[in-house]
Design an enzyme around this catalytic site. Structure first.
Site, PDB file in Angstrom:
ATOM      1  N   ASP A 283      25.461  15.713 -58.919  1.00  0.00           N
ATOM      2  CA  ASP A 283      24.860  15.194 -57.686  1.00  0.00           C
ATOM      3  C   ASP A 283      24.278  16.371 -56.912  1.00  0.00           C
ATOM      4  O   ASP A 283      24.935  17.393 -56.749  1.00  0.00           O
ATOM      5  CB  ASP A 283      25.914  14.492 -56.816  1.00  0.00           C
ATOM      6  CG  ASP A 283      26.304  13.138 -57.404  1.00  0.00           C
ATOM      7  OD1 ASP A 283      25.605  12.656 -58.318  1.00  0.00           O
ATOM      8  OD2 ASP A 283      27.318  12.570 -56.952  1.00  0.00           O
TER       9      ASP A 283
ATOM     10  N   ASP B 237      24.705   0.228 -60.712  1.00  0.00           N
ATOM     11  CA  ASP B 237      26.074   0.317 -60.192  1.00  0.00           C
ATOM     12  C   ASP B 237      26.673  -1.085 -60.214  1.00  0.00           C
ATOM     13  O   ASP B 237      26.143  -2.001 -59.580  1.00  0.00           O
ATOM     14  CB  ASP B 237      26.064   0.854 -58.751  1.00  0.00           C
ATOM     15  CG  ASP B 237      25.641   2.318 -58.697  1.00  0.00           C
ATOM     16  OD1 ASP B 237      25.916   3.052 -59.667  1.00  0.00           O
ATOM     17  OD2 ASP B 237      25.027   2.726 -57.697  1.00  0.00           O
TER      18      ASP B 237
END
Lengths: 256, 200
Positions: free
Chosen positions: A11, A130
């Site tokens: 990330d 997700d």
């Protein structure tokens, strides 16, 4: 035989690598290009970056890391986060990424998948989803897992592939950050529903989880972040163990 | 001089970085004089066959590339650039290629998942200077949905994905590489280094 890909995920916030535990509590770790190179030398088959920089303005600046990564490594890498248009896609590919990962942008504007695939080819369009299991239903979330949608994950996966996505990343929100293993049930359902490669994400805690994933599913890529990040698993050791368990992995010459 | 042919395809910079990493000086160009003087020509490419052929034709460089090959100099096509070396492709519509190597580019039909995307192992079918720096069983990075149907004698190295897929082909001084050496990590680097020896 096609090897299972080991994919560390990083990330990035404002050009720096961070890792969220269940998307919260971010902790600055390192420079994207240097970390990517380290993983590449350790035997990573591909690297995924998610840019989580909040504002669009700052994200443009943040994405300069893509150019540096392209200079440093000679394995494929994918960049996602905040990509909301074909223009965004083009920008990231121009900076040297091999693939782009889209998530909320594709949910808001599904046509974007089609346009991107037509322009750049399906092989570089990765649809990241997700997924949260709620009342025996697989529900799609967006905006980094903060906003619930009315999409069913299996239907959305199929639709994404029909529109031109060349690969899916399936992140199980129930399993993410738990370190209890991958969501085998969900991954099998998705992998059987589509005819493109599927990357498993969420839940990796130990080498045994990767072996389980390789033995019990047909997924193509094993994605994880913190286990690699905090050196709980070394990639070359992971590959050695997968190989011992008859799961085909690319082993670099030094490791052979 | 080593030259990557510039014809508006996406992965040119990445191919250039691959050669620079192997310490092979190389430039990107569509300048006629530069192409004429080149010892080694690299034809990169990603995307669709017809688009690429159209772009290549627009540059007006095809006669120069043919002349380069006729003069016995090395031409290497990479990924889609490899496919362009053959007679024709059935992608979308039947399209003529450069015709340096006999064969047709056809769709992968047998595997469940298409494109063929990821790391697959190489088998050396015929030894060649370009196979000197690696051994059977090493993995290279592939992304493609079509493959070359070509006589076995040209098929130096293959991989298996439903079909036996030519990974490196060669006819005389024309070489095609289906996978991405510039994205194939350390193995790719060694293959590019072997090209250096061949140009010398």
């Amino acid at each position: 035989m096609l090897a299972k890909r080991i994919i560390p995920c990083l990330d990035v916030n404002q050009g720096r690598v961070v890792k969220g535990i269940q998307f919260k509590d971010l902790k600055d770790v390192a420079d994207p290009a240097q970390l990517a190179k380290k993983y590449s030398l350790e035997g990573a088959d591909e690297i995924v970056f998610y840019d989580i920089t909040a504002s669009n303005e700052k994200r443009n600046l943040s994405l300069d890391f893509v150019r540096k990564v392209a200079q440093e490594i000679n394995i494929p890498f994918c960049v996602g986060g905040g990509i909301n248009s074909v223009e965004n896609m083009k920008d990231v590919l121009r900076k040297g990424a091999d693939k782009i990962s889209i998530n909320s942008g594709a949910i808001n504007t599904p046509e974007m998948i089609k346009k991107g695939a037509e322009k750049f080819g399906s092989q570089c369009i990765v649809l990241s989803i997700d997924v949260k299991e709620e009342d025996n239903q697989y529900v799609v979330y967006k905006n980094g897992g903060r906003v619930k949608t009315n999409l069913d994950a299996i239907s959305w996966a199929k639709r994404g592939v029909e529109l031109g996505a060349g690969e899916l990343v399936i992140n199980s929100m129930n399993f993410d950050g738990t370190k209890n293993g991958f969501d085998i049930k969900l991954l099998n359902i998705i992998a059987q529903a589509v005819n493109v490669p599927v990357i498993a994400s969420g839940g990796a805690g130990g080498i045994a989880h990767f072996i389980e994933l390789g033995k019990q599913t047909d997924v193509d890529g094993f994605l994880a972040a913190s286990v690699f990040h905090y050196k709980e698993i070394q990639i070359h050791q992971l590959k050695e163990q997968l190989n011992k368990n008859n799961i085909v992995v690319r082993r670099t010459k030094e490791a052979l | 001089m080593n030259v990557i042919i510039d014809y508006d395809v996406g992965n040119i910079e990445s191919v250039k970085r691959g050669f620079m990493r192997a310490n092979i000086p190389i430039i990107i160009s569509k300048d006629e004089t530069t192409i004429k003087q080149a010892e080694l020509l690299i034809l990169p490419g990603v995307g669709a066959f017809k688009n690429a052929m159209d772009s290549l034709e627009e540059t007006g460089l095809i006669p120069l590339i043919k002349d380069h090959v006729k003069r016995g100099k090395l031409l290497i096509g990479i990924c889609l650039g490899m496919q362009l070396l053959f007679d024709e492709s059935v992608e979308f519509e039947l399209t003529k290629g450069l015709g340096f190597i006999e064969g047709q580019i056809v769709y992968l039909t047998k595997p469940k998942k298409i494109p063929h995307m990821g790391w697959n192992d190489l088998t050396i079918n015929h030894k060649d200077p370009i196979t000197t720096n690696f051994t059977t069983g090493e993995f290279a990075y592939f992304i493609h949905s079509l493959y070359a149907k070509t006589p076995d004698k040209y098929n130096l190295v293959y991989t298996t994905y439903g079909h036996k897929i030519p990974a490196i082909v060669r006819k005389d001084n024309v070489i095609g590489i289906q996978f991405h050496p510039e994205k194939s990590g350390e193995l790719g680097l060694r293959i590019i280094q072997s090209i250096k020896e061949m140009v010398r």
